[in-house]
Design a protein around this motif. Sequence first.
Motif, PDB file in Angstrom:
ATOM      1  N   LEU A   1     140.562  15.033 -18.164  1.00 41.78           N
ATOM      2  CA  LEU A   1     140.693  15.790 -19.647  1.00 41.78           C
ATOM      3  C   LEU A   1     139.319  16.326 -20.071  1.00 41.78           C
ATOM      4  O   LEU A   1     139.318  17.472 -20.516  1.00 41.78           O
ATOM      5  CB  LEU A   1     141.310  14.966 -20.651  1.00 41.78           C
ATOM      6  CG  LEU A   1     141.694  15.351 -21.924  1.00 41.78           C
ATOM      7  CD1 LEU A   1     142.599  16.508 -21.667  1.00 41.78           C
ATOM      8  CD2 LEU A   1     142.001  14.429 -22.948  1.00 41.78           C
TER       9      LEU A   1
ATOM     10  N   VAL B   1     137.116  24.671 -20.233  1.00 41.35           N
ATOM     11  CA  VAL B   1     137.434  25.422 -21.491  1.00 41.35           C
ATOM     12  C   VAL B   1     136.320  26.018 -22.217  1.00 41.35           C
ATOM     13  O   VAL B   1     136.416  27.376 -22.701  1.00 41.35           O
ATOM     14  CB  VAL B   1     138.635  24.894 -22.155  1.00 41.35           C
ATOM     15  CG1 VAL B   1     138.824  25.624 -23.612  1.00 41.35           C
ATOM     16  CG2 VAL B   1     139.784  24.795 -21.515  1.00 41.35           C
ATOM     17  N   GLU B   2     135.639  24.942 -22.827  1.00 42.06           N
ATOM     18  CA  GLU B   2     134.268  25.587 -23.596  1.00 42.06           C
ATOM     19  C   GLU B   2     133.705  26.369 -22.866  1.00 42.06           C
ATOM     20  O   GLU B   2     133.173  27.324 -23.661  1.00 42.06           O
ATOM     21  CB  GLU B   2     133.540  24.257 -24.131  1.00 42.06           C
ATOM     22  CG  GLU B   2     134.418  23.719 -25.304  1.00 42.06           C
ATOM     23  CD  GLU B   2     133.978  22.254 -25.539  1.00 42.06           C
ATOM     24  OE1 GLU B   2     132.853  21.759 -25.326  1.00 42.06           O
ATOM     25  OE2 GLU B   2     134.575  21.297 -25.924  1.00 42.06           O
TER      26      GLU B   2
ATOM     27  N   LEU C   1     138.300  19.317 -18.002  1.00 35.33           N
ATOM     28  CA  LEU C   1     139.085  20.431 -18.623  1.00 35.33           C
ATOM     29  C   LEU C   1     138.439  20.716 -19.959  1.00 35.33           C
ATOM     30  O   LEU C   1     138.274  22.282 -19.715  1.00 35.33           O
ATOM     31  CB  LEU C   1     140.531  19.764 -18.537  1.00 35.33           C
ATOM     32  CG  LEU C   1     141.524  21.123 -18.945  1.00 35.33           C
ATOM     33  CD1 LEU C   1     141.674  22.046 -18.073  1.00 35.33           C
ATOM     34  CD2 LEU C   1     142.996  20.190 -18.892  1.00 35.33           C
ATOM     35  N   GLU C   2     138.128  20.213 -20.733  1.00 34.34           N
ATOM     36  CA  GLU C   2     137.739  20.708 -21.890  1.00 34.34           C
ATOM     37  C   GLU C   2     136.428  21.266 -21.874  1.00 34.34           C
ATOM     38  O   GLU C   2     136.084  22.296 -22.422  1.00 34.34           O
ATOM     39  CB  GLU C   2     137.397  19.461 -23.075  1.00 34.34           C
ATOM     40  CG  GLU C   2     138.602  19.260 -23.651  1.00 34.34           C
ATOM     41  CD  GLU C   2     138.705  17.551 -24.531  1.00 34.34           C
ATOM     42  OE1 GLU C   2     137.766  16.928 -23.946  1.00 34.34           O
ATOM     43  OE2 GLU C   2     139.853  17.679 -25.363  1.00 34.34           O
TER      44      GLU C   2
END
Lengths: 414, 82
Positions: free
Chosen positions: B10, B17-18, B13-14
């Motif tokens: 996770l 995305v950032e 993934l974050e």
Amino acid sequence: MNMNNVLPFLSDAVKNQKKILTVSGITSKIRNSLEQGFSHVWIIGEVSNLKKPSSGHLYMTLKDENSQIQAVVFKSVANWIKFDLKDGMEVLVFGSVTVYEPRGQYQIIIDTIEPKGFGALQQAFLKLKERLGKEGLFDPCHKKPIPLLPKKIAIVTSLTGAAIKDILNVINRRFARVEILIYPVRVQGEGAAQEIALAIEDLNTLADIDVMIVGRGGGSLEDLWAFNEEVVARSIYASKIPIVSAVGHEIDVTISDLVADKRALTPTEAAELVVPRYDQLKDALSKIKARLIQSLYNKIKTDRARLLRVEHSFPFKKPFDRIHRLQQVLDEKMQRLFMLCTHTMKLEKERLTGFANRLESISPLKVLKRGYSITTTLHDDIPLKSSKELPFGTKVKTRLCDGSFVSSVIEIAE
Amino acid sequence: MAKVKFEDALKGLEEIVEKLEKGELSLDETLSEYENGIKLYKKCISLLDDAEKKIQILVKDEKGIFGTKDFIDNSNNKDDVL
């Protein structure tokens, strides 16, 4: 005072010998009277002149603004004192008044002593809290994160207590697909602390535990005491597996709560902290996925916009202009070249026709038109110039202006 | 097979995305990071789905060897609904 008034008094006393007591006698009488009248009393006062000799007994004076009383705590009781007794401390004591006969001094023998306003347990709690705090057992840097998606949760608590029920309620409510391993222990009474500590150590030897809940339901401070014991604090601190502590209610803070990686106010909250919220996690994942897709889309959009902007920008337009101008020049040149070519070809064609006419004027075919003919041998096409060359019967070919024929030599004339 | 932790996936993934949201990567990099992101997303989903409910009690025999037995859950009361 006048001696004359005293003397008859004395003589009376001498006459009535039974009423005269020795010092020991009176002391003993006073002692009996005090012991009967003041056994099992509660006294509140301030500790002063505290002495701790090697015998293990404690001696002190209890006082208030106006009075003071000697007090003794015998070793057997002193050993159980869980707080740091100090001069100046207000204490609540329970005991019996007696007389220390060698000095004719009355004093109280203390059976129970507690700091005023604090239970002794609370005081012990503060003492251990201070000590472990200084050692760094509560430092946030030692706290391990609680896993978001544990597969296996261990619970150290009593099988019959409220805590396990509360925790299982949460698991059922959330339809949690999670493995629970309960390590049953006693959570109060003698030896409970050791059992809890051992459970934490044992669980650390199992490989697959992701997180642990250690706790119990509500109760009195005494009931919760196991969670204030040092042995439990140490085992929590040593645990490699993250621990959520959940002891009693919101108002109860235990040493375990302070050492644990996370404190839950209640067992229910502990379960809520630990048991995954599948719906929420999925929700969060969908949101992050949407962001992922959006960011890619945005990238493409901005890149395209940038490209358009650059394409329409002045420095990009100018080179195209130049190209267009050059193209025009090129076009013109091409046209000229084309015209030049056609002209040259026309000239060449005319020249070629001239040659053809001249060629035709000297062609033997013209002579043939006038009635002449050429005779050649049939096979080798060699024009015949002398009749002597011809053997009798040779086949010859005669060419006229519009065709030819083959004949045989049948007669030769000179 | 190395066990991938949910929070690690996770977090990865974050981060992706950032990074992507800043929009500083080239288109090629964006595409490859996007692919990585989708992979991590799928990993997270599979970790979420890969679990089953089981409640057991740890028992220790005289030799100190651990075993388990099933816990009979009697706490399915009707008033537990949130």
